[in-house]
Design a protein around this motif. Structure first.
Motif, PDB file in Angstrom:
ATOM      1  N   LYS A 261       0.836  -1.203   0.000  1.00  0.00           N
ATOM      2  CA  LYS A 261       0.000   0.000   0.000  1.00  0.00           C
ATOM      3  C   LYS A 261       0.874   1.257   0.000  1.00  0.00           C
ATOM      4  O   LYS A 261       0.581   2.230  -0.683  1.00  0.00           O
ATOM      5  CB  LYS A 261      -0.928   0.017   1.211  1.00  0.00           C
ATOM      6  CG  LYS A 261      -1.908   1.188   1.209  1.00  0.00           C
ATOM      7  CD  LYS A 261      -2.861   1.110   2.385  1.00  0.00           C
ATOM      8  CE  LYS A 261      -3.898   2.230   2.300  1.00  0.00           C
ATOM      9  NZ  LYS A 261      -3.298   3.574   2.362  1.00  0.00           N
ATOM     10  N   ARG A 262       1.961   1.221   0.773  1.00  0.00           N
ATOM     11  CA  ARG A 262       2.866   2.371   0.808  1.00  0.00           C
ATOM     12  C   ARG A 262       3.504   2.594  -0.559  1.00  0.00           C
ATOM     13  O   ARG A 262       3.653   3.722  -1.024  1.00  0.00           O
ATOM     14  CB  ARG A 262       3.966   2.148   1.852  1.00  0.00           C
ATOM     15  CG  ARG A 262       4.794   3.411   2.154  1.00  0.00           C
ATOM     16  CD  ARG A 262       6.158   3.077   2.694  1.00  0.00           C
ATOM     17  NE  ARG A 262       6.992   2.504   1.659  1.00  0.00           N
ATOM     18  CZ  ARG A 262       7.877   1.543   1.861  1.00  0.00           C
ATOM     19  NH1 ARG A 262       8.016   1.005   3.052  1.00  0.00           N
ATOM     20  NH2 ARG A 262       8.612   1.088   0.865  1.00  0.00           N
ATOM     21  N   VAL A 263       3.870   1.501  -1.225  1.00  0.00           N
ATOM     22  CA  VAL A 263       4.453   1.591  -2.557  1.00  0.00           C
ATOM     23  C   VAL A 263       3.464   2.233  -3.532  1.00  0.00           C
ATOM     24  O   VAL A 263       3.835   3.100  -4.332  1.00  0.00           O
ATOM     25  CB  VAL A 263       4.878   0.194  -3.065  1.00  0.00           C
ATOM     26  CG1 VAL A 263       5.186   0.227  -4.558  1.00  0.00           C
ATOM     27  CG2 VAL A 263       6.101  -0.297  -2.300  1.00  0.00           C
ATOM     28  N   THR A 264       2.212   1.832  -3.474  1.00  0.00           N
ATOM     29  CA  THR A 264       1.215   2.401  -4.386  1.00  0.00           C
ATOM     30  C   THR A 264       0.961   3.878  -4.082  1.00  0.00           C
ATOM     31  O   THR A 264       0.707   4.661  -4.997  1.00  0.00           O
ATOM     32  CB  THR A 264      -0.113   1.625  -4.311  1.00  0.00           C
ATOM     33  OG1 THR A 264      -0.597   1.619  -2.969  1.00  0.00           O
ATOM     34  CG2 THR A 264       0.077   0.192  -4.759  1.00  0.00           C
ATOM     35  N   SER A 265       1.050   4.246  -2.820  1.00  0.00           N
ATOM     36  CA  SER A 265       0.901   5.667  -2.465  1.00  0.00           C
ATOM     37  C   SER A 265       2.059   6.478  -3.039  1.00  0.00           C
ATOM     38  O   SER A 265       1.865   7.594  -3.550  1.00  0.00           O
ATOM     39  CB  SER A 265       0.861   5.822  -0.939  1.00  0.00           C
ATOM     40  OG  SER A 265      -0.277   5.198  -0.392  1.00  0.00           O
ATOM     41  N   ASP A 266       3.270   5.919  -2.968  1.00  0.00           N
ATOM     42  CA  ASP A 266       4.436   6.596  -3.536  1.00  0.00           C
ATOM     43  C   ASP A 266       4.320   6.699  -5.053  1.00  0.00           C
ATOM     44  O   ASP A 266       4.735   7.697  -5.651  1.00  0.00           O
ATOM     45  CB  ASP A 266       5.721   5.846  -3.169  1.00  0.00           C
ATOM     46  CG  ASP A 266       6.132   6.066  -1.721  1.00  0.00           C
ATOM     47  OD1 ASP A 266       5.656   7.044  -1.121  1.00  0.00           O
ATOM     48  OD2 ASP A 266       6.917   5.259  -1.186  1.00  0.00           O
ATOM     49  N   TRP A 267       3.759   5.668  -5.688  1.00  0.00           N
ATOM     50  CA  TRP A 267       3.569   5.710  -7.138  1.00  0.00           C
ATOM     51  C   TRP A 267       2.658   6.876  -7.521  1.00  0.00           C
ATOM     52  O   TRP A 267       2.963   7.644  -8.444  1.00  0.00           O
ATOM     53  CB  TRP A 267       2.987   4.392  -7.640  1.00  0.00           C
ATOM     54  CG  TRP A 267       2.559   4.433  -9.076  1.00  0.00           C
ATOM     55  CD1 TRP A 267       1.288   4.618  -9.561  1.00  0.00           C
ATOM     56  CD2 TRP A 267       3.404   4.325 -10.233  1.00  0.00           C
ATOM     57  NE1 TRP A 267       1.290   4.619 -10.935  1.00  0.00           N
ATOM     58  CE2 TRP A 267       2.571   4.436 -11.384  1.00  0.00           C
ATOM     59  CE3 TRP A 267       4.775   4.128 -10.403  1.00  0.00           C
ATOM     60  CZ2 TRP A 267       3.096   4.370 -12.671  1.00  0.00           C
ATOM     61  CZ3 TRP A 267       5.286   4.054 -11.704  1.00  0.00           C
ATOM     62  CH2 TRP A 267       4.448   4.181 -12.808  1.00  0.00           C
ATOM     63  N   LYS A 268       1.554   7.003  -6.821  1.00  0.00           N
ATOM     64  CA  LYS A 268       0.595   8.070  -7.137  1.00  0.00           C
ATOM     65  C   LYS A 268       1.176   9.455  -6.826  1.00  0.00           C
ATOM     66  O   LYS A 268       0.910  10.413  -7.538  1.00  0.00           O
ATOM     67  CB  LYS A 268      -0.710   7.850  -6.366  1.00  0.00           C
ATOM     68  CG  LYS A 268      -1.525   6.695  -6.910  1.00  0.00           C
ATOM     69  CD  LYS A 268      -2.911   6.630  -6.320  1.00  0.00           C
ATOM     70  CE  LYS A 268      -2.914   6.047  -4.934  1.00  0.00           C
ATOM     71  NZ  LYS A 268      -4.277   5.801  -4.429  1.00  0.00           N
ATOM     72  N   LYS A 269       1.984   9.548  -5.805  1.00  0.00           N
ATOM     73  CA  LYS A 269       2.522  10.845  -5.394  1.00  0.00           C
ATOM     74  C   LYS A 269       3.689  11.296  -6.263  1.00  0.00           C
ATOM     75  O   LYS A 269       3.758  12.462  -6.673  1.00  0.00           O
ATOM     76  CB  LYS A 269       2.973  10.783  -3.936  1.00  0.00           C
ATOM     77  CG  LYS A 269       3.543  12.090  -3.404  1.00  0.00           C
ATOM     78  CD  LYS A 269       3.883  11.980  -1.926  1.00  0.00           C
ATOM     79  CE  LYS A 269       4.435  13.299  -1.395  1.00  0.00           C
ATOM     80  NZ  LYS A 269       4.762  13.215   0.061  1.00  0.00           N
ATOM     81  N   PHE A 270       4.621  10.390  -6.574  1.00  0.00           N
ATOM     82  CA  PHE A 270       5.864  10.787  -7.229  1.00  0.00           C
ATOM     83  C   PHE A 270       5.952  10.419  -8.718  1.00  0.00           C
ATOM     84  O   PHE A 270       6.728  11.018  -9.456  1.00  0.00           O
ATOM     85  CB  PHE A 270       7.063  10.150  -6.513  1.00  0.00           C
ATOM     86  CG  PHE A 270       7.191  10.544  -5.069  1.00  0.00           C
ATOM     87  CD1 PHE A 270       7.528  11.841  -4.716  1.00  0.00           C
ATOM     88  CD2 PHE A 270       6.974   9.622  -4.060  1.00  0.00           C
ATOM     89  CE1 PHE A 270       7.662  12.213  -3.382  1.00  0.00           C
ATOM     90  CE2 PHE A 270       7.096   9.970  -2.728  1.00  0.00           C
ATOM     91  CZ  PHE A 270       7.436  11.277  -2.391  1.00  0.00           C
ATOM     92  N   TYR A 271       5.178   9.447  -9.169  1.00  0.00           N
ATOM     93  CA  TYR A 271       5.355   8.928 -10.525  1.00  0.00           C
ATOM     94  C   TYR A 271       4.168   9.144 -11.455  1.00  0.00           C
ATOM     95  O   TYR A 271       4.346   9.452 -12.629  1.00  0.00           O
ATOM     96  CB  TYR A 271       5.635   7.416 -10.477  1.00  0.00           C
ATOM     97  CG  TYR A 271       6.923   7.023  -9.798  1.00  0.00           C
ATOM     98  CD1 TYR A 271       8.065   6.721 -10.537  1.00  0.00           C
ATOM     99  CD2 TYR A 271       6.995   6.920  -8.420  1.00  0.00           C
ATOM    100  CE1 TYR A 271       9.245   6.331  -9.922  1.00  0.00           C
ATOM    101  CE2 TYR A 271       8.176   6.541  -7.781  1.00  0.00           C
ATOM    102  CZ  TYR A 271       9.292   6.247  -8.534  1.00  0.00           C
ATOM    103  OH  TYR A 271      10.452   5.866  -7.918  1.00  0.00           O
ATOM    104  N   GLN A 272       2.969   8.935 -10.964  1.00  0.00           N
ATOM    105  CA  GLN A 272       1.789   8.780 -11.815  1.00  0.00           C
ATOM    106  C   GLN A 272       1.564   9.931 -12.789  1.00  0.00           C
ATOM    107  O   GLN A 272       1.141   9.710 -13.927  1.00  0.00           O
ATOM    108  CB  GLN A 272       0.549   8.576 -10.945  1.00  0.00           C
ATOM    109  CG  GLN A 272      -0.685   8.151 -11.713  1.00  0.00           C
ATOM    110  CD  GLN A 272      -1.778   7.640 -10.797  1.00  0.00           C
ATOM    111  OE1 GLN A 272      -1.915   6.458 -10.556  1.00  0.00           O
ATOM    112  NE2 GLN A 272      -2.549   8.563 -10.256  1.00  0.00           N
ATOM    113  N   GLU A 273       1.855  11.149 -12.374  1.00  0.00           N
ATOM    114  CA  GLU A 273       1.616  12.311 -13.226  1.00  0.00           C
ATOM    115  C   GLU A 273       2.889  12.821 -13.892  1.00  0.00           C
ATOM    116  O   GLU A 273       2.868  13.883 -14.522  1.00  0.00           O
ATOM    117  CB  GLU A 273       0.978  13.441 -12.402  1.00  0.00           C
ATOM    118  CG  GLU A 273      -0.332  13.080 -11.719  1.00  0.00           C
ATOM    119  CD  GLU A 273      -1.407  12.664 -12.721  1.00  0.00           C
ATOM    120  OE1 GLU A 273      -1.429  13.246 -13.835  1.00  0.00           O
ATOM    121  OE2 GLU A 273      -2.204  11.769 -12.411  1.00  0.00           O
TER     122      GLU A 273
END
Length: 429
Positions: free
Chosen positions: A115-127
């Motif tokens: 879950k922490r990894v997915t939060s980091d993906w959305k915060k730092f990578y997704q956009e």
């Protein structure tokens, strides 16, 4: 006039067109196109085997021979190779992420980490546009620039950077192992530790309870228990001050873990999460896992007489309630860690002291052992830490009040001052 989409919908709904048949024909057409553009001859040898070449840049002449038992199999090998190369050419971090995350989940027991990894993906990578660039086109300079921009933009600590970069680090390793890239250029990127924001150690007042506060908290817990002796959860709060457990370890204790004057710590409560798209996670439940947070977490703790008395009270009440299994039970169900947190907050409010989480009781317990000058290795083992540096850096705090610290400072310096004055008098004489 019916538009094309509506016409197609009507044709399918009236069985004029079979989509499966259309898809099969398209697949056959695509296979024929791939085989037609294959640059090497497909031949059958005297041994009956079929042979051809496929491109391989690792070979001296940039090709390698493949051999199959039938023409159909050699053609399928050509098509598979073509599609793998096409996938490699088009692979981006955006396309790779769900595939890598599925692989990553197989290698961790903690849904919370995922879950922490997915939060980091959305915060730092997704956009970020970098995830849309083909992996094979990414250079060391591009990734070096990107990662340093992130460090500065988010004023990252070393820990924050380590967590955030985990996706890129491990996804690039995975991409190389899968053959999507030939070289992992991110492995060549190095970050100067001076770039990281130095995290100031928190004030002791925010991290531990003083002796006076501990007594007030324990007093409130005893009162709560006495008002309703059928519920032993208040005693769990008191027991934290004697065992120094992680709250997830506390609520996972079983009666069978008690061995005379010791208690075995070997499991913990863990949260489970579910997702439908590998990006958005929501909590789906809480369960007990047969391991602790770290490899050093499985341990035994000596029960001081006071702790043993509390446990005896709990066991006696459990027999009255006909409880089986877990040490802390309410209405026949295991107590969750949230129940402990709620109790601590409640008792702090009633005692008129600042709330600090149950984990701060653990820090209080460890600080108390350090104050008692126990061997740091013994403290590390009792706390379930892998490294004594963790114990000292994150769990060593002053439990004295500001007034007590001033008095201690005055007493210490006063002795030195008197000694110095004595020497001064002797010299002057």
């Amino acid at each position: 006039m019916i538009d094309t989409q509506e016409l197609l919908r009507l044709a399918v709904s009236n069985d004029i067109i079979d989509l499966n048949d259309v898809q099969a024909k398209l697949e056959m057409k695509k296979r024929a196109e791939i085989l037609e553009q294959h640059p090497y001859a497909i031949t059958q040898g005297k041994d009956g085997k079929w042979r051809t070449y496929i491109h391989d840049c690792s070979k001296k002449d940039n090709r390698k021979q493949i051999k199959k038992s039938s023409k159909e199999k050699i053609e399928q090998a050509i098509i598979d190779d073509y599609r793998q190369k096409t996938k490699r050419e088009e692979m981006t971090l955006e396309k790779l992420y769900p595939e890598w995350l599925k692989y990553y989940r197989l290698h961790t027991k903690s849904d919370g980490t995922v879950k922490r990894v997915t939060s980091d993906w959305k915060k730092f990578y997704q956009e970020d546009l970098i995830i849309k660039k083909p992996l094979k086109e990414l250079t060391k300079i591009q990734l070096d620039t990107w990662i340093h921009e992130k460090i500065k933009a988010y004023s990252m600590t070393k820990t924050c950077y380590y967590n955030m970069s985990l996706i890129l680090r491990q996804a690039m390793i995975y991409a190389k192992e899968c053959g999507y890239i030939e070289t992992n250029v991110f492995a060549e990127v190095h970050v100067n530790s001076k770039m990281f924001l130095k995290k100031k150690k928190s004030n002791s007042e925010e991290q531990v309870y003083t002796l006076e506060e501990e007594l007030l908290l324990v007093e409130q817990a005893w009162k709560d228990y006495c008002n309703n002796p059928t519920v032993t959860t208040p005693l769990a709060v008191i027991l934290l001050f004697y065992l120094g457990l992680r709250v997830g370890e506390l609520v996972a204790l079983k009666e069978e873990d008690i061995k005379n004057d010791k208690i075995m710590i070997m499991r913990m409560e863990s949260r489970s999460f579910e997702t439908s798209n590998e990006i958005d996670y929501k909590q789906s439940g809480r369960n007990v896992v047969e391991h602790t947070k770290t490899s050093a977490g499985n341990r035994e703790i000596y029960l001081v007489p006071e702790a043993r008395k509390i446990i005896d009270i709990i066991l006696q009440q459990n027999r009255i309630n006909k409880s089986e299994g877990y040490l802390f039970i309410v209405d026949g169900k295991r107590v969750y860690d949230t129940a402990i947190r709620w109790r601590v907050e409640k008792y702090c409010k009633k005692a008129g002291i600042k709330y600090r989480s149950p984990h701060k009781i653990r820090k209080t317990w460890i600080s108390k052992l350090i104050d008692a000058q126990m061997s740091i290795n013994s403290i590390r083992e009792l706390a379930g830490h892998e490294d004594e540096r963790t114990t000292f850096k994150n769990y060593c705090y002053d439990r004295k009040t500001e007034k007590q610290r001033k008095e201690q400072l005055e007493e210490t310096l006063m002795l030195k001052q008197e000694d110095q004055l004595g020497k001064t008098v002797m010299v002057c004489a």
